[in-house]
Design an enzyme around this catalytic site. Sequence first.
Site, PDB file in Angstrom:
ATOM      1  N   ARG A  38     -32.865  20.170   8.001  1.00 30.97           N
ATOM      2  CA  ARG A  38     -32.104  20.568   6.818  1.00 30.97           C
ATOM      3  C   ARG A  38     -32.360  19.643   5.618  1.00 30.97           C
ATOM      4  O   ARG A  38     -31.625  19.686   4.637  1.00 30.97           O
ATOM      5  CB  ARG A  38     -30.604  20.559   7.167  1.00 30.97           C
ATOM      6  CG  ARG A  38     -30.272  21.400   8.418  1.00 30.97           C
ATOM      7  CD  ARG A  38     -28.867  21.089   8.941  1.00 30.97           C
ATOM      8  NE  ARG A  38     -28.621  21.559  10.304  1.00 30.97           N
ATOM      9  CZ  ARG A  38     -28.148  22.748  10.618  1.00 30.97           C
ATOM     10  NH1 ARG A  38     -27.881  23.609   9.681  1.00 30.97           N
ATOM     11  NH2 ARG A  38     -27.947  23.080  11.890  1.00 30.97           N
ATOM     12  N   TYR A  87     -39.910  23.376   8.531  1.00 33.40           N
ATOM     13  CA  TYR A  87     -38.597  22.992   7.992  1.00 33.40           C
ATOM     14  C   TYR A  87     -38.612  23.065   6.470  1.00 33.40           C
ATOM     15  O   TYR A  87     -39.476  22.484   5.819  1.00 33.40           O
ATOM     16  CB  TYR A  87     -38.184  21.592   8.458  1.00 33.40           C
ATOM     17  CG  TYR A  87     -37.875  21.508   9.949  1.00 33.40           C
ATOM     18  CD1 TYR A  87     -37.796  22.652  10.739  1.00 33.40           C
ATOM     19  CD2 TYR A  87     -37.671  20.285  10.565  1.00 33.40           C
ATOM     20  CE1 TYR A  87     -37.527  22.575  12.087  1.00 33.40           C
ATOM     21  CE2 TYR A  87     -37.398  20.194  11.929  1.00 33.40           C
ATOM     22  CZ  TYR A  87     -37.334  21.350  12.676  1.00 33.40           C
ATOM     23  OH  TYR A  87     -37.068  21.269  14.026  1.00 33.40           O
ATOM     24  N   SER A 125     -41.968  22.163  22.558  1.00 37.29           N
ATOM     25  CA  SER A 125     -40.581  22.503  22.254  1.00 37.29           C
ATOM     26  C   SER A 125     -40.370  23.964  22.599  1.00 37.29           C
ATOM     27  O   SER A 125     -41.249  24.799  22.321  1.00 37.29           O
ATOM     28  CB  SER A 125     -40.316  22.264  20.761  1.00 37.29           C
ATOM     29  OG  SER A 125     -38.972  22.537  20.453  1.00 37.29           O
ATOM     30  N   ASN A 126     -39.231  24.258  23.183  1.00 40.99           N
ATOM     31  CA  ASN A 126     -38.867  25.647  23.521  1.00 40.99           C
ATOM     32  C   ASN A 126     -39.849  26.285  24.498  1.00 40.99           C
ATOM     33  O   ASN A 126     -40.039  27.498  24.481  1.00 40.99           O
ATOM     34  CB  ASN A 126     -38.762  26.494  22.247  1.00 40.99           C
ATOM     35  CG  ASN A 126     -37.805  25.898  21.239  1.00 40.99           C
ATOM     36  OD1 ASN A 126     -36.628  25.741  21.523  1.00 40.99           O
ATOM     37  ND2 ASN A 126     -38.304  25.534  20.070  1.00 40.99           N
ATOM     38  N   SER A 183     -30.228  20.474  18.169  1.00 35.47           N
ATOM     39  CA  SER A 183     -28.853  20.947  17.941  1.00 35.47           C
ATOM     40  C   SER A 183     -27.875  20.381  18.975  1.00 35.47           C
ATOM     41  O   SER A 183     -27.200  21.134  19.692  1.00 35.47           O
ATOM     42  CB  SER A 183     -28.790  22.481  17.927  1.00 35.47           C
ATOM     43  OG  SER A 183     -29.411  22.993  16.766  1.00 35.47           O
ATOM     44  N   ARG A 238     -22.420  10.178   8.702  1.00 30.58           N
ATOM     45  CA  ARG A 238     -22.534  10.824  10.023  1.00 30.58           C
ATOM     46  C   ARG A 238     -23.806  10.405  10.756  1.00 30.58           C
ATOM     47  O   ARG A 238     -23.827  10.356  11.979  1.00 30.58           O
ATOM     48  CB  ARG A 238     -22.499  12.348   9.860  1.00 30.58           C
ATOM     49  CG  ARG A 238     -21.105  12.847   9.525  1.00 30.58           C
ATOM     50  CD  ARG A 238     -21.120  14.340   9.304  1.00 30.58           C
ATOM     51  NE  ARG A 238     -19.776  14.852   9.088  1.00 30.58           N
ATOM     52  CZ  ARG A 238     -19.514  16.099   8.727  1.00 30.58           C
ATOM     53  NH1 ARG A 238     -20.510  16.956   8.537  1.00 30.58           N
ATOM     54  NH2 ARG A 238     -18.281  16.495   8.563  1.00 30.58           N
TER      55      ARG A 238
END
Length: 304
Positions: free
Chosen positions: A29, A61, A163-164, A215, A274
């Site tokens: 993001r 991204y 990934s995935n 995530s 954060r």
Amino acid sequence: MSELPLPPASRQLGTSGLTVSPIAWGMWRLAENGRSAADAAKLVHAALDAGITFLDTADIYGFNGSGGFGDAEALLGEVLAAEPGLRSRMVLATKGGIMPPLPYDQSADYLRKAIDASLTRLGTDTVELWQVHRPDILAHPQEVARVLDDAVAAGKIRTLGVSNFTVHQTAALNQFLGHKLVSTQPEISPLRIDCFENGELDQAMMLGLTPLAWSPLGGGRLAKPENARDHAICAALDKVASEQGVSRSVAAYAWLMAHPAGIIPIIGSQQVERIAEGAAALKVRWTRTDWYAVLVAARGVPLP
Ligand code: NAP
């Protein structure tokens, strides 16, 4: 009550000689909302200053459905160009192999160009980890392996990950690679527990792959639980969070890190406080009972 070990202060990336922080920061993001390079630099500093030195990005991204492909890498490239000393403080991971509007492309020609384009945007000669973002069903793993091995031999990439990928897709690619995989990046969170029982984490331990959890807060859903299952998971996390004086997010990162595969959660927040807060996960201790209470809440049914 038996306590699980605390995570180590650093981890080895798979079987490579690279040392990484046990928590990563992700830049999915980063290029959102027109963020400036100066503001992006503040986030990079927040991560590095908190000891979170493993940074994850991808060529896609920034893509918003019509444009923006490469924007997150390019923005990090701007940050690094303005402050070159930052590069040596981080272990940089990126990914490629998704080319919109064609969903996935791991043909040799495409992959070669994608790797070079990422390096150009990032303004670096080499990345420490390059990951195949999602499997291209139409690419033979032998062909993919050849391109990736060539890129490692050319010094463009130090280590390789996926990934995935399913267990079998990971095994097939690894079989053909000379430079074996060091990491895998599935979605893992208290809300997404498939990996714990579908063999992916067992395979990671068997092959010595470091699992990176994408995530880890369910894309932020842990902060805004939506249904009874979400609330039950949050309650189980909150018990430990309040006992140990940390936030629910930090408890969730620590829950992932307590798994014996050495999961590295990728913090997705793009807020300085954060990001910095994530480092507190290193001090959270889980008991076996509390850990399983989160798992059972996530399963929605008791263990057999
Ligand atoms: P996440 O940590 O699950 O979610 C982060 C989101 O939650 C941010 O939008 C954040 O907003 C929000 N959030 C709300 N409350 C929060 C709180 N208390 N603490 C922290 N965040 C809170 O992670 P993610 O962004 O979905 O993914 C993390 C990284 O995983 C990505 O950056 C990327 O590197 C990787 N990823 C990989 C794949 C893949 O296919 N390989 C897919 C997705 C993601 P604020 O920014 O306002 O804090």
